[in-house]
Structure formats: structure tokens, C-alpha cells
Design a protein around this motif. Structure first.
Motif, mmCIF file in Angstrom:
data_model
loop_
_atom_site.group_PDB
_atom_site.id
_atom_site.type_symbol
_atom_site.label_atom_id
_atom_site.label_comp_id
_atom_site.label_asym_id
_atom_site.label_seq_id
_atom_site.Cartn_x
_atom_site.Cartn_y
_atom_site.Cartn_z
ATOM 1 N N UNK A 123 -43.039 -51.056 97.804
ATOM 2 C CA UNK A 123 -42.074 -50.311 96.986
ATOM 3 C C UNK A 123 -40.690 -50.431 97.607
ATOM 4 N N UNK A 124 -40.633 -50.264 98.921
ATOM 5 C CA UNK A 124 -39.342 -50.354 99.602
ATOM 6 C C UNK A 124 -38.801 -51.780 99.531
ATOM 7 N N UNK A 125 -39.699 -52.761 99.667
ATOM 8 C CA UNK A 125 -39.295 -54.159 99.504
ATOM 9 C C UNK A 125 -38.655 -54.363 98.131
ATOM 10 N N UNK A 126 -39.305 -53.844 97.090
ATOM 11 C CA UNK A 126 -38.787 -54.003 95.728
ATOM 12 C C UNK A 126 -37.474 -53.253 95.542
ATOM 13 N N UNK A 127 -37.426 -52.049 96.073
ATOM 14 C CA UNK A 127 -36.226 -51.209 95.924
ATOM 15 C C UNK A 127 -35.017 -51.882 96.565
ATOM 16 N N UNK A 128 -35.236 -52.540 97.699
ATOM 17 C CA UNK A 128 -34.131 -53.128 98.454
ATOM 18 C C UNK A 128 -33.712 -54.506 97.971
ATOM 19 N N UNK B 226 -29.352 -52.857 89.188
ATOM 20 C CA UNK B 226 -30.160 -51.952 90.009
ATOM 21 C C UNK B 226 -29.234 -51.200 90.950
ATOM 22 N N UNK B 227 -29.755 -50.146 91.541
ATOM 23 C CA UNK B 227 -28.907 -49.260 92.332
ATOM 24 C C UNK B 227 -28.347 -49.964 93.562
ATOM 25 N N UNK B 228 -29.147 -50.857 94.170
ATOM 26 C CA UNK B 228 -28.679 -51.500 95.395
ATOM 27 C C UNK B 228 -27.479 -52.402 95.104
ATOM 28 N N UNK B 229 -27.570 -53.202 94.014
ATOM 29 C CA UNK B 229 -26.416 -54.041 93.686
ATOM 30 C C UNK B 229 -25.284 -53.190 93.109
ATOM 31 N N UNK C 272 -24.962 -43.349 96.862
ATOM 32 C CA UNK C 272 -25.697 -43.822 98.036
ATOM 33 C C UNK C 272 -26.760 -42.810 98.428
ATOM 34 N N UNK C 273 -26.392 -41.522 98.400
ATOM 35 C CA UNK C 273 -27.352 -40.480 98.740
ATOM 36 C C UNK C 273 -28.527 -40.505 97.763
ATOM 37 N N UNK C 274 -28.198 -40.633 96.480
ATOM 38 C CA UNK C 274 -29.254 -40.672 95.457
ATOM 39 C C UNK C 274 -30.147 -41.897 95.652
ATOM 40 N N UNK C 275 -29.536 -43.014 96.047
ATOM 41 C CA UNK C 275 -30.300 -44.254 96.194
ATOM 42 C C UNK C 275 -31.325 -44.164 97.316
ATOM 43 N N UNK C 276 -31.058 -43.294 98.292
ATOM 44 C CA UNK C 276 -31.969 -43.175 99.429
ATOM 45 C C UNK C 276 -33.197 -42.333 99.070
ATOM 46 N N UNK C 277 -33.005 -41.401 98.123
ATOM 47 C CA UNK C 277 -34.061 -40.415 97.875
ATOM 48 C C UNK C 277 -35.412 -40.984 97.412
ATOM 49 N N UNK C 278 -35.460 -41.871 96.404
ATOM 50 C CA UNK C 278 -36.796 -42.328 95.940
ATOM 51 C C UNK C 278 -37.632 -42.991 97.026
ATOM 52 N N UNK C 279 -37.086 -43.926 97.824
ATOM 53 C CA UNK C 279 -37.921 -44.503 98.888
ATOM 54 C C UNK C 279 -38.396 -43.441 99.876
#
Lengths: 357, 278
Positions: free
Chosen positions: B205-210, B226-229, B251-258
Motif C-alpha cells: 500500500x505504501x509502495x503504491x501510495x508513494x 495523485x496526492x504525491x505528484x 502534506x499533512x493529509x497525505x501522510x494520514x492514510x499510510x
């Protein structure tokens, strides 16, 4: 319930043949024990009956139906494995019910059959537990229960008691025998333990190097071993085997010395093996003695005393002998024991083929 | 374990606390930044306590954002990460099952072919993969984001190693009980693999998220970002001075799901470790 008929069954892995044509007829409800040293092919034979190994040649029938090419589930068998092979994520109940569930039985019937088997094996308090919460003996019972609920034509046991401690093994041995008696299902049981083999079997199959050396009742195997191998394998301590040949009504040992024979074999001069079990040697007076044992070591077992030694007169060549004496016998290393052989308790084998003469 | 006393204990704790502080301080600063106004952030010194604009900044980020609403980008990332994680697990557990339990022609070839793909990460095959995805008309779609990334040699290997530790007797017992291959997979193998699946899910999941490069290439519409780009695009470039509070909130929101996935799955993971016994 069913008969099993094995006709000249062979098994090869590549070019190496490991089972060299075994034939066996098992009557309905009979308890057959296949015994032999490791690597003799006994487990392979059982797995071929189960359908877990393919049969290279020959035919296998269960209940009059040729099963050579049938999958295990189509053979109507149940198997108990050495390491139990319980499904670790299922409760005891689910473990026992799994086969029935697949067979599409109704919930009520599954519940009833599992409860019945659980009652028989005293597993009722544990039905909701996972296998890891059970002791070795209880796991073994679950494995037996799993076989029992299926109500199969044949039970197959693959060294089911090897992982248990000695005391439990004796207890479970009795339970297996009682269970098989009460349901009357044909059973094939593989073991390397000759005590298990002798106590459980209606008939024994003694296997060695992919060959069934003898198929008979335990007492017949003990009293009249068909080959030298069977003679050495069944019985503890093993049968004393002495090299020599027949001369007149005597057996002349290789290193000198003579033993009187009960029956006179037809041929003389041919190299033969003379066998006598340690328990069939008795202490006698010096006058009656047919052989004298120079004792080299003594083992006291309580009920029995084992005297190891060499035959005096055999000049130490191949004349090693063990005598099983009563526990009260006073023997010490260095003594010379006068012994006689019990009547009709001698065996002769061909030195080359190992066959009984 | 060696029991330390007195000075040793203090030293150990000090080292650990410094380590945690080094890791956590930037994250804390990001959070603080997301509750201030733009001018408060760019005027040194930047405050170290949260300000009063939490709700303003976060609602702006979620609904409007800068290039696209962060809510939308979070959803895109979530779909992609879930798709990749579930897809990878499904495909690799099935291929590992085939390789371990079935004898078929070219089995070893298939095994080695999977093994070879370890040498070909996304970046190496990105041009031909783009070509294929573009020809199939999958640009700017979830399928295009997910599908090229779900083949996984690593996961296949993990499952293969695990399957090889499952005792043969269990397979044989199931055969004698009448379970066919699919039944065995569903009833025995899958429940036994739950721990491995949980562990892999976290990693994948983290691989996909990143993922950054692949979504950057194949999504051209802002609503498929996507949020990362998206975060990268929100960073001020050249003479633009950006909108730092909203960027920080994103950025804060992007960290929460993982983080949520790690916390939630870790429980299952540990529970599985304690419960499973072969």
C-alpha cells in the motif's frame, strides 16, 4: 468396510524401483500392520493405497473396485498421519467436519457424526479449541476422529504413534485397536516399531527393501520366520544366528563345535544359518548342556537378565550369542554358562538366499 | 537481554528521544505550518505553536487546493494504492500457488521468468509501458495507473517461501478429505497466509501510495492527479510564491492514510503472528 487386494504392485521413481512387486489380500475388517526398517517402502506402499503416490505397475483394488487411477477422495479411505496434519486454523470440530462438509452432508448429520466420534474418543470438552491448544495425545485423537467421522471403507495409519512419548504410545495403541474393533473397519497400519506391530496386527506384513518378506499372523511370524531378515527383525533381542552346516543330525558351527538338531534336514554339507531366540535358551546342568556360553557381558532388566557371550568351542569365530535368562539368574562376566535349547525352537536358513529351510 | 541501570538507562533514553525528535520535528513543523497564514510562515522566525487557521486551511485544501482539490487527489491515491496492493497480492499468491503446488511444463521457466522481472523496475521499462498503456487508451484512468504496476516478483517469492513451509501432510490430508485444488487454496492455504497478506499489504500500500513517476507520466488531467505528484505541483516554483499553509495542510493529509494503514494492519499482523502455528 471393504476388502483390499494388492496384486504385484510396483513403484519406481525414474529408473529406481523401490517396491518390487508386493501382493496382499486383506479381508473385510482385518487389521494389517506393515512393519519394516526405515526405507523399506512400507510408507510408500500405504501411500499408494491412499492414492497419494501413483502405482507404476500392478493393480490395487479396494472393495472389489480397481482404484489405480482414482484420486484419494474417490477411494473412500481415511488416513492418520504421523505428525497429525491437523488444519491449524480450524477448531477441533471443524477439523473433524471438514471432510463431511466437502462431501456435502447436512449440518445436522455433520454435527451428529462429529459428536459421536468425539464421545468415542473423549474429545467432547475440546471441540471448540484450536489444535495448538491440545496435547500431543489429544491431537492424535483428533486425527483419529477425523478419520472416524468419514466412516470410510479403509483406515490408513502412517506411523501415528511415533511422535508420542512411550507411556502415551502404549495407551493410544490400545485405543486404536479398540476403536478399530468396535467399528469393524479394515485397517492398514504402518510402523517400524515391532511391539506395535505384534500387539495390533491380525496379520503382519514384514517388509524389507521393497519386498514383503512374510505375511502372516504375529505368532506365526515369531515362531516360523520365513527368512533370515524376518527372524532378525521380529523379536528383541534379535534372534541368534550362527553360521555352519549340517552334518548327520548335528549342526556344525563354522569355528568348530556342534549343536544337536530336532529334525534332520534333507541335505547336508550346504552352508546354512542356525537360529535360536535368546528366550529359548535355558540354563542346564553341565551334563545336559548342549552348548556352553563364555559370558562377556551381563544386562539386568529386572524381569530378565541378558547374558552376552561367545560359544566355547566356537573359537570366537561367529559364535556370539545372547541368552535371555530369568531375572533371578546369577551370572557374571567370565562365567561359563551351560545352556540347552528348548525343543522345536530352532530355525535353519539358507546362508545365500536367507530362506527358511 | 542485558539489564542496564543508572546512567546507562538515561543514556539509552536520551538517544531514543533525540532520534524520535529528529524524525518528528519536521512533521510537527508541517502541521504547525498548516494552521498559520502564508505571511506568518514566510516571515522569520516561523512560530513553533499552532495558529488559529486550522479549519480555513484544511477546508481550502480539501475542496479547492491549488491545481486540483486535495480531497480528489487523496481519493485517486487511495484507489491507486489499494488497487496496486490488492492486485499485487491476488496475482502473486495465485502464481506462487501454481509454482509450488502444480507440476506443469515450463514450471521452472515460469519461475525464472518471474525472477528475472526483479531486474526490471518501473523506471527501466517506463517508455515501452507508457507506449502500451497509451495505445490501449488507458491514459488518465485508474486502470492505467494500477495495471502496469501490479505484477510483483517480490510478493510472489514471499508467498512461495511461505507455501514451501506448509507441511506436505496438510496438503495430503486435504486431498484425502476430498478437497480439490481450489478448495484447498480457499479453505486451508488462504487462512494460513493471513499474516503474510497483512504484512505485504502494508508494504505494498505504501509502495503504491508513494508512486510518483508513473502517475506523473500518464495523468495529464488535474482531476486524475495523485496526492504525491500533486504535492510536488503545489510547491512554489521560480517567481511564484505559492500558498504554503494549504500546501502544508495537503502534506499533512497525505501522510494520514499510510499511517492509518500501518496502525490498523500492524494490529492484525501482530495478532496473526501470535495466533498462527504450523
Amino acid at each position: 468396510m471393504a476388502t483390499i487386494s494388492i496384486r504385484d504392485v510396483r513403484k519406481s521413481y525414474g529408473k529406481t524401483e523401490v517396491i518390487h512387486g508386493v501382493s496382499l489380500d486383506v479381508a473385510d475388517g482385518e487389521f494389517i500392520v506393515i512393519v519394516g526398517p526405515s526405507g523399506c517402502g512400507k510408507s510408500t506402499l500405504l501411500r499408494m493405497v491412499a492414492g497419494l503416490e501413483r502405482i507404476t505397475a500392478g493393480t490395487m483394488e479396494i472393495g472389489g473396485r480397481v482404484v489405480n487411477d482414482l484420486e484419494p477422495r474417490e477411494r473412500d479411505i481415511a488416513m492418520v498421519f504421523q505428525n497429525y496434519a491437523l488444519y491449524p486454523h480450524m477448531s477441533v470440530f471443524d477439523n473433524m467436519a471438514y471432510g463431511l462438509k466437502i462431501a456435502g452432508k447436512t449440518k445436522d448429520e455433520i454435527r451428529q457424526r462429529v459428536d459421536q466420534a468425539a464421545a468415542m474418543l473423549q474429545l467432547e470438552p475440546y471441540l471448540d479449541r484450536k489444535p495448538r491448544a491440545l496435547s500431543g495425545g489429544q491431537r492424535q485423537r483428533v486425527a483419529m476422529g477425523r478419520a472416524l467421522v468419514r466412516n470410510p471403507a479403509v483406515f490408513l495409519f502412517d506411523e501415528p504413534l511415533s511422535n508420542l512419548d512411550a507411556k502415551l504410545r502404549v495407551q493410544m495403541r490400545l485405543e486404536i485397536k479398540q476403536m478399530q474393533r468396535s467399528v469393524g473397519t479394515t485397517a492398514l497400519y504402518v510402523t517400524h516399531d515391532q511391539v506395535e506391530a505384534m500387539t495390533l496386527a491380525d496379520r503382519l506384513v514384514v517388509m524389507n527393501a521393497g519386498i514383503a518378506e512374510q505375511i502372516d499372523t504375529p505368532m506365526a511370524v515369531y515362531e516360523r520366520p520365513a527368512t533370515r531378515f524376518v527372524a532378525g527383525f521380529i523379536g528383541s533381542p534379535a534372534m541368534n544366528i550362527l553360521k555352519g552346516s549340517v552334518s548327520g543330525s548335528d549342526f556344525v558351527l563354522e569355528g568348530g563345535g556342534k549343536l544337536a538338531l530336532d529334525t534332520k534336514p534333507a541335505e547336508t554339507g550346504r552352508p546354512l544359518l542356525f537360529g535360536v531366540r535368546p528366550e529359548h535358551l535355558q540354563i542346564a546342568t553341565a551334563k545336559e548342556a548342549t552348548l556352553n556360553l563364555s559370558v562377556t557381558a551381563v544386562e539386568t532388566l529386572g524381569a530378565d537378565t541378558l547374558a552376552h557371550g561367545t560359544l566355547s568351542g566356537a573359537n570366537g569365530a561367529g559364535g556370539e550369542l545372547i541368552a535371555r535368562l530369568p531375572g533371578s539368574a546369577k551370572v557374571a562376566p567370565g562365567d561359563t554358562l551351560p545352556l540347552t535349547v528348548q525343543e522345536n525352537m530352532t530355525h535353519l536358513f539358507d546362508a545365500e538366499t536367507g530362506k527358511r529351510v | 537481554m542485558v539489564e542496564k541501570q543508572g546512567f546507562g538507562t538515561i543514556l539509552m533514553h536520551a538517544v531514543l528521544i533525540i532520534g524520535i525528535a529528529i524524525v518528528c520535528f519536521p512533521i510537527y513543523l508541517t502541521f504547525v505550518g498548516s494552521t498559520l497564514t502564508h505571511f506568518e510562515i514566510i516571515r522569520p522566525p516561523m512560530p513553533l505553536v499552532p495558529g488559529p487557521h486550522f479549519i480555513d486551511n484544511y477546508s481550502e485544501a480539501l475542496t479547492a487546493g491549488i491545481t486540483a482539490p486535495v480531497g480528489r487527489m487523496l481519493l485517486n491515491s487511495f484507489v491507486m494504492a489499494m488497487g496496486i496492493a490488492i492486485g499485487k497480492i491476488a496475482i502473486s499468491i495465485l502464481s506462487a500457488y501454481a509454482i509450488v503446488y502444480f507440476r506443469f511444463p515450463f514450471r521452472m521457466f515460469a519461475f525464472w521468468a518471474i525472477f528475472m522481472t526483479l531486474m526490471l523496475p518501473v523506471e527501466v521499462r517506463i517508455v515501452p509501458t507508457y507506449e502500451v498503456v497509451a495505445s490501449l487508451g488507458m491514459l488518465n484512468s485508474y486502470t492505467g495507473l494500477i495495471l502496469p504496476l501490479i505484477a510483483s516478483a517480490t510478493a510472489t517469492f514471499l508467498f512461495r517461501q511461505f507455501f514451501m513451509t506448509v507441511p506436505d501432510e496438510l496438503v495430503e490430508a486435504a486431498r484425502v478429505d476430498g478437497a480439490g485444488p481450489l478448495r484447498f487454496f480457499k479453505d486451508i492455504l488462504l487462512p494460513l497466509s493471513v499474516t503474510n497478506i497483512a504484512a505485504l499489504f502494508v508494504i505494498l500500500f505504501i509502495y503504491g501510495w508513494n508512486q510518483f513517476l508513473w502517475p506523473l507520466l500518464i495523468t495529464t488531467k488535474p482531476e486524475m492527479n495523485t496526492i504525491v505528484m500533486g504535492l510536488k505541483q503545489m510547491m512554489p516554483t521560480a517567481d511564484d510564491y505559492g500558498n504554503w499553509p494549504v500546501t502544508m495542510a495537503a502534506a499533512t493529509l497525505a501522510v494520514l492514510p499510510p499511517v492509518a494503514v500501518v496502525i490498523f494492519m500492524q494490529r492484525l499482523f501482530v495478532k496473526g503472528l501470535v495466533e498462527t502455528e504450523k
